[in-house]
Motif scaffolding. Structure first.
Motif, short mmCIF file in Angstrom:
data_model
loop_
_atom_site.label_atom_id
_atom_site.label_comp_id
_atom_site.label_asym_id
_atom_site.label_seq_id
_atom_site.Cartn_x
_atom_site.Cartn_y
_atom_site.Cartn_z
N LEU A 71 0.82 -1.21 0.00
CA LEU A 71 0.00 0.00 0.00
C LEU A 71 0.86 1.26 0.00
CD1 LEU A 71 -2.87 1.23 0.27
CD2 LEU A 71 -2.60 1.03 2.74
N MET A 72 2.01 1.19 0.64
CA MET A 72 2.91 2.35 0.72
C MET A 72 3.34 2.86 -0.64
SD MET A 72 5.41 1.18 3.82
CE MET A 72 6.62 2.42 3.42
N LYS A 73 3.47 1.97 -1.60
CA LYS A 73 3.96 2.36 -2.93
C LYS A 73 3.10 3.46 -3.55
CE LYS A 73 5.98 -2.15 -3.86
NZ LYS A 73 5.91 -3.37 -4.70
N ALA A 74 1.81 3.45 -3.25
CA ALA A 74 0.92 4.47 -3.82
C ALA A 74 1.19 5.86 -3.26
CB ALA A 74 -0.53 4.09 -3.54
N TYR A 75 1.83 5.95 -2.11
CA TYR A 75 2.08 7.23 -1.45
C TYR A 75 3.51 7.73 -1.62
CZ TYR A 75 -2.45 6.30 0.59
OH TYR A 75 -3.79 6.04 0.76
N CYS A 76 4.36 6.95 -2.27
CA CYS A 76 5.77 7.33 -2.45
C CYS A 76 5.86 8.48 -3.44
CB CYS A 76 6.58 6.13 -2.93
SG CYS A 76 8.34 6.50 -3.03
N ILE A 77 6.54 9.54 -3.04
CA ILE A 77 6.69 10.71 -3.90
C ILE A 77 8.14 10.97 -4.28
CG2 ILE A 77 4.58 11.84 -3.13
CD1 ILE A 77 6.39 13.63 -1.34
N GLY A 78 9.06 10.21 -3.71
CA GLY A 78 10.47 10.42 -4.04
C GLY A 78 11.39 9.68 -3.10
N GLU A 79 12.65 10.02 -3.21
CA GLU A 79 13.67 9.39 -2.38
C GLU A 79 14.38 10.43 -1.53
OE1 GLU A 79 16.30 7.04 -4.73
OE2 GLU A 79 14.69 5.80 -5.53
N LEU A 80 14.96 9.94 -0.45
CA LEU A 80 15.71 10.81 0.45
C LEU A 80 17.11 11.02 -0.10
CD1 LEU A 80 15.46 12.23 3.20
CD2 LEU A 80 16.47 10.21 4.23
N ASP A 81 17.59 12.25 -0.05
CA ASP A 81 18.94 12.57 -0.47
C ASP A 81 19.90 12.04 0.58
OD1 ASP A 81 21.30 13.62 -1.40
OD2 ASP A 81 20.73 15.73 -1.12
N LEU A 82 20.66 11.03 0.24
CA LEU A 82 21.57 10.40 1.19
C LEU A 82 23.01 10.87 1.03
CD1 LEU A 82 20.14 6.77 0.98
CD2 LEU A 82 19.69 8.51 2.72
N SER A 83 23.23 11.86 0.16
CA SER A 83 24.59 12.37 -0.03
C SER A 83 25.02 13.15 1.21
CB SER A 83 24.66 13.26 -1.27
OG SER A 83 23.82 14.38 -1.14
N PRO A 84 26.33 13.15 1.49
CA PRO A 84 26.80 13.89 2.67
C PRO A 84 26.56 15.39 2.48
CG PRO A 84 28.65 13.13 1.35
CD PRO A 84 27.41 12.54 0.75
N PRO A 85 26.38 16.10 3.58
CA PRO A 85 26.17 17.55 3.47
C PRO A 85 27.40 18.22 2.86
CG PRO A 85 26.51 16.92 5.76
CD PRO A 85 26.45 15.66 4.96
N PRO A 86 27.21 19.33 2.18
CA PRO A 86 28.36 20.02 1.58
C PRO A 86 29.29 20.54 2.67
CG PRO A 86 26.39 21.38 1.42
CD PRO A 86 25.97 20.04 1.97
N PRO A 87 30.57 20.65 2.34
CA PRO A 87 31.51 21.18 3.34
C PRO A 87 31.17 22.62 3.69
CG PRO A 87 32.57 20.98 1.19
CD PRO A 87 31.21 20.36 1.07
N ILE A 88 31.62 23.03 4.85
CA ILE A 88 31.37 24.40 5.30
C ILE A 88 32.08 25.37 4.36
CG2 ILE A 88 31.76 26.06 7.16
CD1 ILE A 88 31.60 23.78 9.13
N GLU A 89 31.36 26.39 3.94
CA GLU A 89 31.95 27.39 3.07
C GLU A 89 33.07 28.12 3.80
OE1 GLU A 89 28.78 29.96 1.83
OE2 GLU A 89 27.50 28.24 1.35
#
Length: 132
Positions: A71-89
Motif C-alpha cells: 500500500l505504501m507504494k501508492a504514497y511514495c513521492i520520491g527518495e531521500l537525499d543520502l549524499s553527505p552535506p556540503p563542506p562548510i563554506e
C-alpha cells in the motif's frame, strides 16, 4: 521512458508535518501520507509524530504486513537525499574561527580581577556586619 524520481532532503520532508500536509521518510523513501492519515490503523498521531526524521525503525518495530508495504507504494513521492552535506563554506569557517578566538581561556589577570572583586565584597560584608 524512465521514471524520474524526485530527491528530497530530510529537512524538506520535515517541513510537511501538519495534518493537511504530512510526509514521512521510511527506508530512504519519502511518502506523502496526507490522504492516508484517517485510514491508518495506528491513528494519525503516529504518522504525524514520524515527520521530521527517518521513521524506518518505528515502521519496522510496528511489524507492518506485506499488504501495508504494498500500500505504501501508492504514497511514495520520491527518495531521500543520502549524499553527505556540503563542506562548510570558507566564509562560514572563518566566522567559526573568529567566534572561537573570542572564547579564550581566562588569563591570570582575569583571575586577579575576580579575586579582587570577591575580596572587596567580603570586606564590605564584614564591615557592614560589624557596624550593626
Amino acid at each position: 521512458m524512465p521514471t524520474i524520481t524526485r530527491i528530497y532532503t530530510l529537512q524538506q520532508a520535515a517541513e510537511h508535518n501538519k495534518r493537511d500536509d504530512c510526509w514521512v521518510v521510511i527506508d530512504g523513501k519519502v511518502y506523502n501520507v496526507t490522504d492516508y492519515l484517517d485510514e491508518h490503523p495506528g491513528g494519525d498521531d503516529v504518522l504525524l509524530a514520524a515527520t521530521g526524521r527517518d521513521a524506518t525503525e518505528d515502521f519496522e518495530d510496528a511489524g507492518h504486513s506485506n499488504d501495508a508495504r504494498e500500500l505504501m507504494k501508492a504514497y511514495c513521492i520520491g527518495e531521500l537525499d543520502l549524499s553527505p552535506p556540503p563542506p562548510i563554506e570558507k566564509e562560514k569557517a572563518g566566522l567559526i574561527h573568529k567566534i572561537w578566538d573570542v572564547c579564550t581561556i581566562p588569563s591570570a589577570q582575569d583571575y586577579a580581577i575576580l579575586a579582587t572583586i570577591v575580596g572587596m565584597s567580603v570586606a564590605a560584608g564584614v564591615f557592614y556586619l560589624r557596624r550593626k
